[in-house]
Design a protein around this motif. Sequence first.
Motif, mmCIF file in Angstrom:
data_model
loop_
_atom_site.group_PDB
_atom_site.id
_atom_site.type_symbol
_atom_site.label_atom_id
_atom_site.label_comp_id
_atom_site.label_asym_id
_atom_site.label_seq_id
_atom_site.Cartn_x
_atom_site.Cartn_y
_atom_site.Cartn_z
ATOM 1 N N GLU A 47 43.894 -43.480 32.897
ATOM 2 C CA GLU A 47 43.768 -44.893 32.527
ATOM 3 C C GLU A 47 44.978 -45.659 33.042
ATOM 4 O O GLU A 47 46.105 -45.186 32.936
ATOM 5 C CB GLU A 47 43.679 -45.053 31.008
ATOM 6 C CG GLU A 47 42.367 -44.627 30.438
ATOM 7 C CD GLU A 47 42.242 -44.993 28.969
ATOM 8 O OE1 GLU A 47 41.247 -44.615 28.384
ATOM 9 O OE2 GLU A 47 43.136 -45.663 28.419
ATOM 10 N N TRP A 88 38.699 -47.269 44.364
ATOM 11 C CA TRP A 88 37.914 -47.126 43.140
ATOM 12 C C TRP A 88 37.237 -48.458 42.795
ATOM 13 O O TRP A 88 36.163 -48.484 42.226
ATOM 14 C CB TRP A 88 38.791 -46.669 41.976
ATOM 15 C CG TRP A 88 39.166 -45.231 42.047
ATOM 16 C CD1 TRP A 88 40.403 -44.731 42.343
ATOM 17 C CD2 TRP A 88 38.328 -44.094 41.827
ATOM 18 N NE1 TRP A 88 40.370 -43.363 42.322
ATOM 19 C CE2 TRP A 88 39.108 -42.941 42.002
ATOM 20 C CE3 TRP A 88 36.990 -43.933 41.496
ATOM 21 C CZ2 TRP A 88 38.608 -41.664 41.862
ATOM 22 C CZ3 TRP A 88 36.486 -42.659 41.356
ATOM 23 C CH2 TRP A 88 37.288 -41.535 41.532
ATOM 24 N N ILE A 89 37.886 -49.552 43.131
ATOM 25 C CA ILE A 89 37.298 -50.872 42.934
ATOM 26 C C ILE A 89 36.868 -51.374 44.308
ATOM 27 O O ILE A 89 37.683 -51.459 45.220
ATOM 28 C CB ILE A 89 38.302 -51.852 42.293
ATOM 29 C CG1 ILE A 89 38.743 -51.333 40.926
ATOM 30 C CG2 ILE A 89 37.697 -53.246 42.182
ATOM 31 C CD1 ILE A 89 39.793 -52.175 40.242
ATOM 32 N N GLN A 95 41.577 -49.964 34.291
ATOM 33 C CA GLN A 95 40.847 -48.993 35.099
ATOM 34 C C GLN A 95 40.925 -47.636 34.425
ATOM 35 O O GLN A 95 41.996 -47.184 34.023
ATOM 36 C CB GLN A 95 41.452 -48.900 36.500
ATOM 37 C CG GLN A 95 40.805 -47.851 37.351
ATOM 38 C CD GLN A 95 41.789 -47.146 38.259
ATOM 39 O OE1 GLN A 95 42.984 -47.327 38.153
ATOM 40 N NE2 GLN A 95 41.268 -46.332 39.132
ATOM 41 N N THR A 148 39.533 -43.791 35.316
ATOM 42 C CA THR A 148 38.914 -42.942 36.324
ATOM 43 C C THR A 148 38.717 -41.548 35.740
ATOM 44 O O THR A 148 39.639 -40.991 35.154
ATOM 45 C CB THR A 148 39.811 -42.854 37.574
ATOM 46 O OG1 THR A 148 40.107 -44.166 38.020
ATOM 47 C CG2 THR A 148 39.121 -42.091 38.678
ATOM 48 N N CYS A 150 34.459 -44.296 37.891
ATOM 49 C CA CYS A 150 35.511 -45.250 37.562
ATOM 50 C C CYS A 150 34.904 -46.418 36.791
ATOM 51 O O CYS A 150 33.881 -46.964 37.185
ATOM 52 C CB CYS A 150 36.181 -45.749 38.843
ATOM 53 S SG CYS A 150 37.473 -46.977 38.545
ATOM 54 N N PHE A 187 36.042 -50.178 35.257
ATOM 55 C CA PHE A 187 37.129 -51.143 35.351
ATOM 56 C C PHE A 187 36.680 -52.495 34.829
ATOM 57 O O PHE A 187 35.490 -52.804 34.779
ATOM 58 C CB PHE A 187 37.645 -51.260 36.785
ATOM 59 C CG PHE A 187 36.594 -51.641 37.792
ATOM 60 C CD1 PHE A 187 36.331 -52.963 38.068
ATOM 61 C CD2 PHE A 187 35.874 -50.665 38.454
ATOM 62 C CE1 PHE A 187 35.371 -53.319 38.996
ATOM 63 C CE2 PHE A 187 34.912 -51.004 39.386
ATOM 64 C CZ PHE A 187 34.655 -52.341 39.663
#
Length: 108
Positions: free
Chosen positions: A25, A44-45, A59, A61, A68, A70
């Motif tokens: 996190e 991830w984004i 975020q 993961t 993920c 977010f």
Amino acid sequence: MKFGWKYLIVVLFVVLTACFSDQIENVYADYHDAASEKLFEKDWIPNELVFESMTDIYQRTNLDVNTCIFSFELSQDDLKILKKKVSPAKNELKNVYGISTPSWWLKG
């Protein structure tokens, strides 16, 4: 064979650490804070969702299942741009061959 409490505590610590170490996190105050930590380079984004007005970035993961989650805040102008980029998913259920769809799924 006799095991001491210290040994049991160490084993439990290792097991619990191994079970939860795959989730990471992160919280960032804004875009620049996240960029300095190279968050956006990790992909991830999606780049289409990254804006310089981002604040309160959260975020989480899960490396074990490669997912993920977010969230972030955006300025009103960037939110309008984002809404033009995305579209809501269609609410359609398709019958898959050999799998029956319960009738209560189709109601409402």
